[in-house]
Structure formats: C-alpha cells, structure tokens
Design an enzyme around this catalytic site. Structure first.
Site: not given
Ligand code: ASP
Length: 349
Positions: A80-81, A110, A131, A168
């Site tokens: 959703r986000t 890397k 995120r 959040h």
C-alpha cells in the site's frame, strides 16, 4: 545489521525534524510530531479537494507535479505505501523512479550504505519516499540530504514510508483523515488499538498524532498481549498531552464503548524468537462474532496487511460485508492523503 541499527538510532538525536508550522514546502517528513492541529487542517483541506477532483477525473490535477520526480526507495516489503505514493505522484502528473529490480539489486547489493543510496536518489528526484527496517533511518536520510544541499543545485526532501518499529507518519495521517472523514475527528471518541502495540509503527504514529491534537475528551484504549504493550515513552507522551489512556489485556472491557476499533497484525518479522511469536499470534482474533459486541456505529480500521488476526478467509469475507468495516476506505484515503503530502512538500499547492 546491528551496526546499522545503532547508527540509524543515533540520528534520532543528531537530526531535529523541523515543525511544519504553516509551511510544508521543502520539509522532510519523518515524524508526526512535526504537525500541529492547524497544519493538519491545512493538509486535510487539500486531501478533500484532491479526492473530489480525482473522483471527477479533473485533468488539471496533472499539472500540479508535472515537473517533479519522486524516487521510491524501499528496503522493506510494501504494497500500500509504495503503490499509493506512486499512484499519488502519477495522478498529480509527476514521474516515479526506482531501482529497476528493487533496492536489493541496486548498489546496496555491492555494500553501499544508506546515506549514499539516499544521496544518489536525491540527485535524480525531488522527493524520496524511504522505507527502511531501522528506527531513525528517515532521520538519517534527512540529515544527509540537508548536508547535500550545499553540493547540488536542488533541495530534495525525504518522506518516511516507515522506519522499522519506529514510526509511519503518512499512515497516521491517512488514519486520522479517515477518522475525520467517517467520525468527524478524534474529539470525544474512544479509540481502541488492538494487537502488537510494541512493534506496530502505525499505532505508535497514530497515538502520537492524536496526542498532538490535545483533545481532552479523547480516550485511547490499548489492548495487547502482556508482552507487546504500547511503549512507555508513548504512554507518557499521551499523558502529558491530556489524552485519557487505558491499558488492558481484556478486549471485552472496552469493546462495547469503542467508537473506533483499530485492529493490527502481530509483526512476525520483528520477532527474534519464533516461539515468542507463536505463543501470542492467536491472542486477539477479529471475527464477525467479536463485532456483534461492538457499537452499531463504530468503525473497524486496520492498516493492512491482515493475516490470522482477522480469522479465516470466510470470516474475513463476512467482516468485509459489515458496514462498519472501514479499512478499504482507509486504504483508498491513503492515496489522497499522499497526494496532498507530496504536493505540499514540493510547494505545488
Ligand atoms: N503496512 C503497515 C506497516 O508497514 C502495517 C503492517 O505491516 O502491519 O507498518
């Protein structure tokens, strides 16, 4: 990973998020503590406006962020986000970039560190949605972006899409907007949050955002297994902001008085000890039978995704037909709220 955790947490002290204070433009969004009541009103006015314009297929929306690019930088899973931020940017006419096959196939593979990956995204985009699994990671990104400003021609901003078990913020904004939308706001409401309150970042941010409103007649009830309570710092934050707080392990104690029931998933991925997770995963299960004891005019929210905490697939189907189920509305509101947030930090509204 331990080193990264320790490093990111340090930035909770090294970086001070700027209060919005009437001006969103150019501000990094890392915590709900940045918003005042009047900032929320300003933002939600834009959300209502965008919602009706999207619903009416108003093409003028496409001009709002037509010259902007958003980078999507997700080190943790998201449906959703990630999708709603991308859809939000596109509905405003903006473009979206991301590492073609996810960050795991970017230079992260890397061994590149967070600060450098964020700076790379900032060289190509005007806003980065980040995120990351570590608490403080969005503060860390904001800190390095502020430093980068002296070396590049533009001033890109970061919006947190969730930092580990921390916060959040954009989810809390969409949750509060849904409360305003369906219940007229948090004032006078009894809001019950249920489940993994220790690890759930959505409940951390929503509780703090409600605290920011300082409505003296709001009650927050926290229902959780004994091992997963709301963190003590959030409880004391709420108390200093005059919110009535009630903590219990017994849902029946508060269910019948709740105007808003905010159900959450046990955050399986945060448990180091599998046995600990197994022991509590079925402690609170929402089913149509449970909803029988809830107020006829309450709303049932959930940040999603949902698993066994909402019963069997058949029980979930039955719950979805209950007019009090607000989680689809909540999910749709997420896109409108993120449109408003993007346009605001980009100075496009
Ligand atoms: N989607 C929400 C989050 O990212 C809730 C959850 O995962 O349970 O925090």
């Amino acid at each position: 990973m331990q080193d990264q955790a320790r490093e990111s947490r340090q930035f909770l002290h090294r970086y001070t998020p700027p209060p919005i204070d009437g001006s969103f433009r150019g501000k990094h969004i890392v915590t709900v503590e940045q918003f005042s009541r009047s900032d929320l009103r300003t933002l939600f006015d834009v959300v209502f406006d965008f919602r009706s314009r999207v619903t009416n297929h108003d093409r003028s929306l496409l001009d709002i962020c037509g010259s902007h690019v958003m980078a999507s930088l997700f080190y943790e899973a998201s449906t959703r986000t990630d999708m709603s931020f991308q859809a939000a940017m596109r509905r405003l006419g903006g473009r979206v970039v991301s590492a073609s096959n996810g960050v795991q196939f970017s230079s992260v593979y890397k061994g590149e560190d967070l600060a450098d990956s964020v700076r790379a995204a900032a060289c190509y985009a005007d806003v980065i949605v980040l995120r990351h699994p570590e608490v403080g990671s969005s503060y860390q990104a904001a800190y390095y972006l502020d430093q980068l400003q002296a070396r590049v021609t533009r001033q890109p901003v970061v919006i947190s899409g969730g930092d580990g078990v921390g916060e959040h913020p954009s989810q809390a904004l969409l949750d509060l907007f849904t409360l305003v939308d369906l219940k007229g706001g948090a004032a006078g409401q009894t809001i019950t949050m249920v489940g993994d309150l220790r690890n759930g970042r959505t409940v951390h941010s929503l509780a703090k955002l409600i605290g920011k409103l300082e409505t003296r007649n709001t009650t927050l009830c926290f229902v959780s297994p004994a091992a997963l309570p709301m963190p003590e710092n959030i409880i004391s934050y709420l108390k200093t902001h005059h919110i009535n707080v009630h903590e219990t392990g017994d849902l029946q104690e508060v269910l019948g008085q709740s105007d808003v029931i905010y159900w959450t998933r046990v955050q399986e991925e945060r448990f180091e000890n599998r046995a600990e997770y197994e022991a509590i995963r079925n402690d609170f299960i929402m089913t149509p039978e449970v909803m029988r004891d809830a107020k006829p005019d309450c709303i049932l929210m959930h940040p999603l995704p949902r698993k066994n905490e909402m019963g069997t697939p058949e029980q979930r189907d039955a719950l979805d037909l209950d007019p009090r189920a607000a989680y689809f509305r909540q999910m749709e509101n997420g896109m409108f709220v993120r449109m408003a947030l993007l346009a605001s930090v980009l100075g496009a509204v």
